[in-house]
Design a protein around this motif. Structure first.
Motif, PDB file in Angstrom:
ATOM      1  N   THR A  47     -53.544  28.826  18.686  1.00 23.87           N
ATOM      2  CA  THR A  47     -53.085  29.526  19.876  1.00 23.87           C
ATOM      3  C   THR A  47     -52.570  30.893  19.440  1.00 23.87           C
ATOM      4  N   GLU A  48     -52.302  31.732  20.418  1.00 28.95           N
ATOM      5  CA  GLU A  48     -51.708  33.041  20.141  1.00 28.95           C
ATOM      6  C   GLU A  48     -50.192  32.988  20.313  1.00 28.95           C
ATOM      7  N   VAL A  49     -49.647  31.785  20.444  1.00 29.70           N
ATOM      8  CA  VAL A  49     -48.219  31.591  20.683  1.00 29.70           C
ATOM      9  C   VAL A  49     -47.480  31.511  19.348  1.00 29.70           C
ATOM     10  N   LEU A  88     -54.520  26.100   7.866  1.00 28.70           N
ATOM     11  CA  LEU A  88     -54.240  27.421   7.302  1.00 28.70           C
ATOM     12  C   LEU A  88     -55.403  28.354   7.629  1.00 28.70           C
ATOM     13  N   PRO A  89     -55.101  29.573   8.042  1.00 29.63           N
ATOM     14  CA  PRO A  89     -56.187  30.505   8.369  1.00 29.63           C
ATOM     15  C   PRO A  89     -57.028  30.819   7.129  1.00 29.63           C
ATOM     16  N   PRO A  90     -58.280  31.205   7.324  1.00 32.48           N
ATOM     17  CA  PRO A  90     -59.162  31.482   6.188  1.00 32.48           C
ATOM     18  C   PRO A  90     -58.702  32.667   5.352  1.00 32.48           C
ATOM     19  N   THR A  91     -57.873  33.529   5.901  1.00 32.64           N
ATOM     20  CA  THR A  91     -57.370  34.704   5.201  1.00 32.64           C
ATOM     21  C   THR A  91     -56.123  34.414   4.375  1.00 32.64           C
ATOM     22  N   CYS A  92     -55.577  33.224   4.482  1.00 31.54           N
ATOM     23  CA  CYS A  92     -54.314  32.871   3.816  1.00 31.54           C
ATOM     24  C   CYS A  92     -54.450  32.918   2.290  1.00 31.54           C
ATOM     25  N   VAL A 122     -55.439  41.916  10.182  1.00 24.53           N
ATOM     26  CA  VAL A 122     -55.274  40.521   9.784  1.00 24.53           C
ATOM     27  C   VAL A 122     -54.034  39.900  10.419  1.00 24.53           C
ATOM     28  N   SER A 123     -53.007  40.680  10.619  1.00 18.42           N
ATOM     29  CA  SER A 123     -51.738  40.136  11.114  1.00 18.42           C
ATOM     30  C   SER A 123     -51.778  39.860  12.617  1.00 18.42           C
ATOM     31  N   VAL A 124     -50.743  39.188  13.080  1.00 17.60           N
ATOM     32  CA  VAL A 124     -50.619  38.846  14.504  1.00 17.60           C
ATOM     33  C   VAL A 124     -49.978  39.978  15.310  1.00 17.60           C
ATOM     34  N   VAL A 142     -56.951  30.399  21.300  1.00 16.69           N
ATOM     35  CA  VAL A 142     -57.782  31.527  20.871  1.00 16.69           C
ATOM     36  C   VAL A 142     -58.481  31.164  19.566  1.00 16.69           C
ATOM     37  N   SER A 143     -59.524  31.892  19.240  1.00 12.40           N
ATOM     38  CA  SER A 143     -60.259  31.592  18.002  1.00 12.40           C
ATOM     39  C   SER A 143     -59.941  32.549  16.856  1.00 12.40           C
ATOM     40  N   TRP A 144     -59.445  33.749  17.151  1.00 12.40           N
ATOM     41  CA  TRP A 144     -59.292  34.771  16.111  1.00 12.40           C
ATOM     42  C   TRP A 144     -58.424  34.363  14.921  1.00 12.40           C
TER      43      TRP A 144
END
Length: 165
Positions: A47-49, A88-92, A122-124, A142-144
């Protein structure tokens, strides 16, 4: 004489000092976004939350030292948890190092600047919604956060921008 390897290439997550471990966090804030897990499929939905402790401008925890007390379900990452975490996001950086991959150009340990994580998209920052204002989290799927941003894989776009600016 060759330059020594940076610690994230020379050490496993288990072998890192606390300071090295903490410096791996790039300050993107993606792991601080709420995730929903489908009960039937076990699939994770981002989510974007943002967690209520995430500063939406700096993308850092407002009370990192006391986060577990203030947000009991906050996950304290360890090497074992990184290996088991499918959220974990792929960029972590923790995930990348655990997978034997190098840190990207925008990571502050590589770039020498904390702002590159934001400059690379990359950041939120500018994308997250405050927890208390969100309402139903399902309305904010969201998918981003689960993808690499377009300009984050290569340094080409940033290099061109700096040379021309």
């Amino acid at each position: 004489m060759t330059d020594p390897l940076p610690f994230w290439r020379a050490k496993t997550l288990d072998a890192m000092t606390r300071a090295e471990w903490e410096s791996l966090c790039d300050g993107c804030g993606r792991c601080c976004l709420h995730k929903l897990r489908d009960e039937e499929t076990e699939r994770v939905h981002f989510t974007e939350v943002a967690c209520r402790l995430l500063d939406l401008e700096s993308c850092r925890c407002k009370d990192y030292a006391n986060r577990k007390r203030r947000v009991p379900d906050c996950v304290k990452l360890t090497p074992a948890r990184v290996a088991a975490a499918d959220w974990l996001p792929p960029t972590c950086a923790y995930r990348l190092v655990a997978e034997g991959r190098d840190l990207p150009w925008w990571h502050p340990l590589v770039s020498g600047r904390a702002e590159t994580v934001h400059e690379a998209g990359v950041s939120v920052r500018g994308r997250a919604v405050a927890e208390r204002a969100a309402g139903d989290f399902e309305d904010h799927v969201v998918s981003w956060p689960g993808r690499w941003p377009a300009g984050a894989r290569t340094q080409t776009s940033m290099t061109k921008r700096r040379k021309s600016g």
